[in-house]
Design a protein around this motif. Structure first.
Motif, PDB file in Angstrom:
ATOM      1  N   VAL A   1    -100.444  54.773  16.711  1.00  0.00           N
ATOM      2  CA  VAL A   1    -100.022  54.550  18.249  1.00  0.00           C
ATOM      3  C   VAL A   1     -98.464  54.210  18.208  1.00  0.00           C
TER       4      VAL A   1
ATOM      5  N   GLY B   1     -95.551  52.303  19.692  1.00  0.00           N
ATOM      6  CA  GLY B   1     -95.449  51.183  20.794  1.00  0.00           C
ATOM      7  C   GLY B   1     -96.734  50.246  20.743  1.00  0.00           C
ATOM      8  N   GLU B   2     -96.988  49.605  21.597  1.00  0.00           N
ATOM      9  CA  GLU B   2     -98.076  48.555  21.782  1.00  0.00           C
ATOM     10  C   GLU B   2     -99.376  49.371  21.567  1.00  0.00           C
TER      11      GLU B   2
ATOM     12  N   LEU C   1    -100.261  54.811  28.363  1.00  0.00           N
ATOM     13  CA  LEU C   1    -100.296  55.626  26.973  1.00  0.00           C
ATOM     14  C   LEU C   1     -99.801  57.207  27.370  1.00  0.00           C
TER      15      LEU C   1
ATOM     16  N   LYS D   1     -92.836  49.119  28.911  1.00  0.00           N
ATOM     17  CA  LYS D   1     -93.612  49.325  27.670  1.00  0.00           C
ATOM     18  C   LYS D   1     -94.587  50.692  27.907  1.00  0.00           C
TER      19      LYS D   1
ATOM     20  N   SER E   1     -96.441  53.559  25.429  1.00  0.00           N
ATOM     21  CA  SER E   1     -96.958  53.743  24.218  1.00  0.00           C
ATOM     22  C   SER E   1     -97.097  55.176  24.105  1.00  0.00           C
ATOM     23  N   HIS E   2     -97.098  55.794  23.018  1.00  0.00           N
ATOM     24  CA  HIS E   2     -97.198  57.108  22.725  1.00  0.00           C
ATOM     25  C   HIS E   2     -98.247  57.620  21.589  1.00  0.00           C
TER      26      HIS E   2
END
Lengths: 614, 333
Positions: free
Chosen positions: A505, A507-508, A514, A538, A540-541
């Motif tokens: 993942v 990011g976070e 997501l 924030k 994520s990807h």
């Protein structure tokens, strides 16, 4: 003298008529950019017609370059600079120029007739369409190149052809990119016709000089070289990378690779490329159709070599019966689908990634197989290698999804050393004296049956599309056996999960939003996640390479996010799969306009979902 | 080289064609021919492969003890092509029928033959769809009454031999299922030929189309119609050589041999494709030619593929390092 402004990246598009030489202009400028040390991504776009009528909007051809001193993840969708060679190109591409962007037009082509043909009711350069919204530079390129070659014994129409190099010269000046590599190319290309060579060099120089002397531009731009890890680099398109990946697979496995294909846009370049790779053990066959192409590839696999076919959506449709046979016969087969906009003939030269469900489910009966998707042009190389590895290890067909964007988009590839290239182990069965051969006995670890190839004494056996008796491999119609075999085929493919690395993942690892993507949208989605991160939103990807089976930890990853947004260049195909497999209330960002994802729109949508302010 | 016997080629699997089916006769002929073929070509059994499509005849590979692949309807020539390109050393047979080869697989048959892939196609022609229980096929004569054509078929049939010749096949043959000695000779001729071979085997479907070819199967009628082609020999047939073929009005025509001078009787020249076409137009009740219609040796597809491969390797040996640097490449320090 205009001043210099430092910039990190820029997106430029050259657009004109099919005959304006825009592909060459874009490629030359990309080469120069690569030589000057910038990271880049390029995206050509052609009309579907080979020689579309002059001056029409559907005859417009373009080439986009995004380059910079920062990591370039995609070719971008919002232009900083647009160069148009005729009114039709302006009509088609102006909407993609960002507000305040630089518009450079070949004024010579803006005659009343051409303006009308492009569908404008009045001259867009003067009627207020542009003023106040974009920075317009009218440059009579057509006239200037004719003047530059005034003393050359060439027809004016021929002289005018060099206008694409004028454009390259001007843009090179604007971004302070050296023209040496372009000059080198021109010298080589026109070595046999000195007059044309001279003309093109003059056009290139004239474009450069025009920027310097015309005092039209407020400033020039300058980009630092990108910080790229040391090493040798090559610029590769997805189609080239795919062909090279296959050559690598043939080399590393020590097998021949029978590449059977029927020409189809946008996959044909792979067929052209592999024809240059015969010494690597690739045996190209141009089949009569995609049914035969897949059949020839499967025949090659039956004979113990690597069978590969590369096609696009319409060819995937035709290949489905052969994929079914490969599932039943449990033979390796690699099918690459370079997707294009459908259904039916659709938009052959335009981008779409809408064959996922066809790849996963587009066969009659329970016919599970492995589906992979390449995420970038370079990744086409690695995905091709992995597809061959999985196909031979699990004795299964593998579908690789690429798309028209990846196929034609070029990016720098840090060339791997021999130690970075995986080995591919091919094991053919041999007879064990005193033990009768059982064609459907399985490897306890992978569930794969053994690969017994014609020519091996003592292993003569018959297989086919009829249901097989477990272990024995003989024809069997018993209902209970059919269920056993159905579950064995399913379980074997699910076992591929053991070869999939844990989800990475960006990011976070948990949070509000997501972005879940697959295939050629990687660069666009990653860019959006990065930019939002820089703005304090924030996001994520996670990008999937394995579409079937899905990674075993995917469910757990999804559960760690409040919202999941699935950006796709289709009407929500991965979205449907995710919702049905994981009962997650994921949403889609769906885009079917024949182009790569629009990053600005995605950014806005993701930002809104994540509760940020755009 | 083992000396094979006929039994060595039987897989031992129970044969499941209808009792009295012509396929049994063909299977027997193939099993009889294989030891002779292997001995003549210096082949071991594991190098022999039978590929089939779908249909009654396509069950054939299961009954041979060689490598076999029962594939998809009509596509056997494509799969066989892949096998030959991957491994040209194999002797690859395609077993197919009139529906499999000339209806759904017509396209692949055409391209396999015109490419001259070294594949031996045995087309069991029974003028009917057997496995789907009795519909008319692409070789059924016009007017044929079947379950799917109760008022008589309005389809024009295809002529398999003329089709194969038109595709440019290098060796085109015709045989009859129950004439074992002749069929074995034809199979041996097929195996010997390096390029693509098309063998039309007239085969009786006892259930759905019994007697379709009785004019060459019935012992009483056969001598009247069957012309066994002999390279170089005069085209004479019938009881006591009563009939002969002569050129008349641009076609080969049957005449009473006694009515024409000896010199006007046409001699069979398998190298002459035009004459082969003329022969392919003959049919019952005039005359049914059997044997080698045409033979021509042209470059074999898979050998050409190997030639290009070795030429390419000699010119620039495989080198991934060089390949990766063959386009635009640069170094970052």
């Amino acid at each position: 003298m205009p001043g210099t402004v430092q910039t990190e990246e820029a997106v430029i598009r050259f657009a004109g008529d099919s005959g304006d030489g825009m592909q060459l202009a874009g490629l030359r400028f990309s080469d120069a950019v690569a030589w000057s040390g910038q990271d880049l991504a390029t995206l050509p776009e052609y009309p579907a017609e080979i020689r579309a009528p002059l001056g029409t909007t559907y005859g417009v051809s373009s080439f986009q370059v995004r380059f910079g001193s920062v990591e370039i993840l995609s070719a971008g969708s919002s232009l900083d600079v647009l160069v148009v060679m005729n009114p039709a190109a302006l009509k088609v591409h102006l909407p993609d120029l960002r507000p305040g962007g630089i518009l450079i037009v070949n004024e010579t082509a803006f005659e009343e007739k051409a303006v009308k043909k492009a569908g404008f009711s009045a001259d867009p350069l003067t009627d207020g369409t542009i003023e106040g919204r974009w920075v317009l530079h009218k440059v009579p390129m057509g006239r200037l190149v004719v003047e530059a070659g005034a003393d050359l014994d060439l027809a004016p129409a021929e002289k005018s052809k060099a206008r694409n190099l004028f454009a390259v010269g001007l843009i090179s000046w604007l971004f302070q990119i050296p023209t040496a590599s372009t000059e080198g190319f021109v010298r080589k290309k026109f070595a046999k016709s000195p007059k044309v060579l001279d003309l093109n060099l003059r056009a290139l120089a004239a474009g450069h000089a025009y920027g310097e002397t015309a005092e039209l531009f407020e400033h020039r731009f300058q980009l630092r070289p990108a910080e790229m890890p040391p090493g040798d680099y090559a610029a590769v398109t997805g189609n080239t990378a795919l062909a090279w990946g296959l050559a690598c697979a043939a080399q590393r496995s020590g097998r021949k690779l029978v590449y059977a294909a029927y020409p189809i846009t946008p996959a044909s370049e792979v067929l052209h490329e592999v024809n240059k790779l015969r010494s690597f053990g690739i045996r190209p066959v141009q089949a009569e159709d995609e049914i035969a192409a897949a059949g020839m590839a499967l025949g090659a696999s039956f004979a113990g070599e690597l069978g590969v076919t590369v096609t696009s959506g319409p060819g995937l449709d035709l290949s489905s019966e052969m994929l079914g046979l490969a599932v039943m016969a449990e033979l390796p087969l690699v099918l690459v689908d370079v997707q294009r906009a459908g259904p039916s003939t659709g938009l052959p030269t335009k981008n779409e990634a809408s064959d996922l469900l066809a790849a996963l489910y587009g066969r009659h009966g329970e016919a599970p197989l492995v589906v992979l998707a390449a995420s970038s042009p370079v990744d086409c190389f690695w995905t091709a290698v992995e597809a061959v590895r999985l196909a031979v290890e699990f004795m299964t067909p593998v579908i690789v999804l690429s798309d028209g964007y990846l196929a034609n988009c070029a990016e720098p590839w840090r060339i791997p050393g021999p130690e970075d290239l995986p080995s591919i182990e091919v094991r053919h069965a041999s007879a064990i004296p005193g033990t009768p051969f059982k064609p459907y006995a399985r490897d306890p670890k992978t569930g794969a049956r053994s690969w017994a190839v014609p020519g091996t004494p003592g292993l003569e056996h018959r297989i086919g599309g009829l249901e097989k008796k477990d272990v024995e491999g003989t024809v069997n119609y018993e209902p209970a056996n059919h269920e056993v075999m159905t579950l064995l085929r399913e379980g074997k493919i699910l076992g591929v999960r053991g070869r999939i690395p844990p989800c990475e993942v960006f990011g976070e690892a948990s949070g509000d939003l997501l972005l879940l993507g697959w295939g050629g949208t990687f660069g666009s989605i990653r860019g959006v996640a990065k930019r939002l991160g820089e703005k304090g939103v924030k996001v994520s990807h996670l990008h999937l390479r394995h579409l079937h089976p899905l990674p075993s930890d995917l469910g757990a990853v999804l559960a760690r996010f409040k919202k999941v947004l699935v950006p796709e260049v289709n009407r929500g195909q991965l979205l449907k799969v995710i919702r049905s497999f994981y009962l997650v209330d994921a949403q889609g960002f769906l885009y079917t306009r024949g182009r790569p994802l629009n990053e600005a729109e995605l950014e806005a949508a993701a930002c809104a979902l994540a509760g940020g302010e755009a | 080289m083992p000396a094979y016997k006929r039994e060595d080629f039987a897989s031992g699997q129970e044969v499941r064609w209808c009792p009295g089916c012509g396929d049994y006769a063909v299977l027997a002929a193939v099993q009889k021919a294989m030891p002779e073929i292997c001995s003549e070509l210096g082949l071991t059994k594991e190098r022999v492969v039978f590929i089939s499509g779908i249909g009654c005849s396509s069950r054939f590979p299961y009954y041979m003890s060689c490598y076999g692949f029962h594939t998809v309807h009509g596509r056997a020539p494509a799969i066989a092509t892949g096998i030959k390109v991957a491994n040209p050393d194999l002797l690859v047979w395609v077993v197919t029928g009139d529906g499999d080869s000339l209806s759904i697989g017509g396209n692949h048959t055409l391209h396999c033959l015109r490419r001259n892939v070294g594949v031996k196609i045995l087309m069991f022609n029974n003028n009917i769809y057997g496995l789907t229980k009795g519909q008319y096929s692409p070789t059924s004569p016009k007017g044929k009454v079947t379950k799917s054509s109760p008022l008589g078929s309005v389809d024009q049939p295809v002529n398999p031999v003329a089709f194969a010749l038109g595709c440019g096949a290098g060796l085109v043959l015709r045989a009859v299922d129950r004439d074992m000695a002749h069929l074995v000779e034809m199979l041996k001729a097929a195996a010997r030929h390096p390029g693509a071979v098309y063998v039309e085997i007239l085969q009786n479907c006892v259930v759905y189309n019994d007697g379709a070819f009785r004019f060459v199967m019935d012992p009483a009628q056969k001598p009247v119609h069957a012309l066994y082609l002999k390279p170089g020999g005069p085209m004479v047939f019938g009881p006591e050589g009563r009939f002969a073929l002569v050129w008349k009005e641009g076609r080969l025509s049957k005449v009473e041999k006694a009515s024409v001078p000896e010199t006007s009787v046409v001699r069979h020249d398998p190298a002459n494709r035009t004459q082969a076409f003329a022969l392919s137009q003959l049919w019952h009740p005039e005359c049914v030619p059997l044997g080698v219609f045409h033979r021509a040796e042209t470059p074999v597809y898979e050998s050409e593929v190997l030639r290009l491969e070795s030429e390419a390797s000699a010119k620039s040996p495989a080198d991934l390092k060089a390949l990766f640097r063959s386009g635009l490449s640069w170094r970052v320090q």
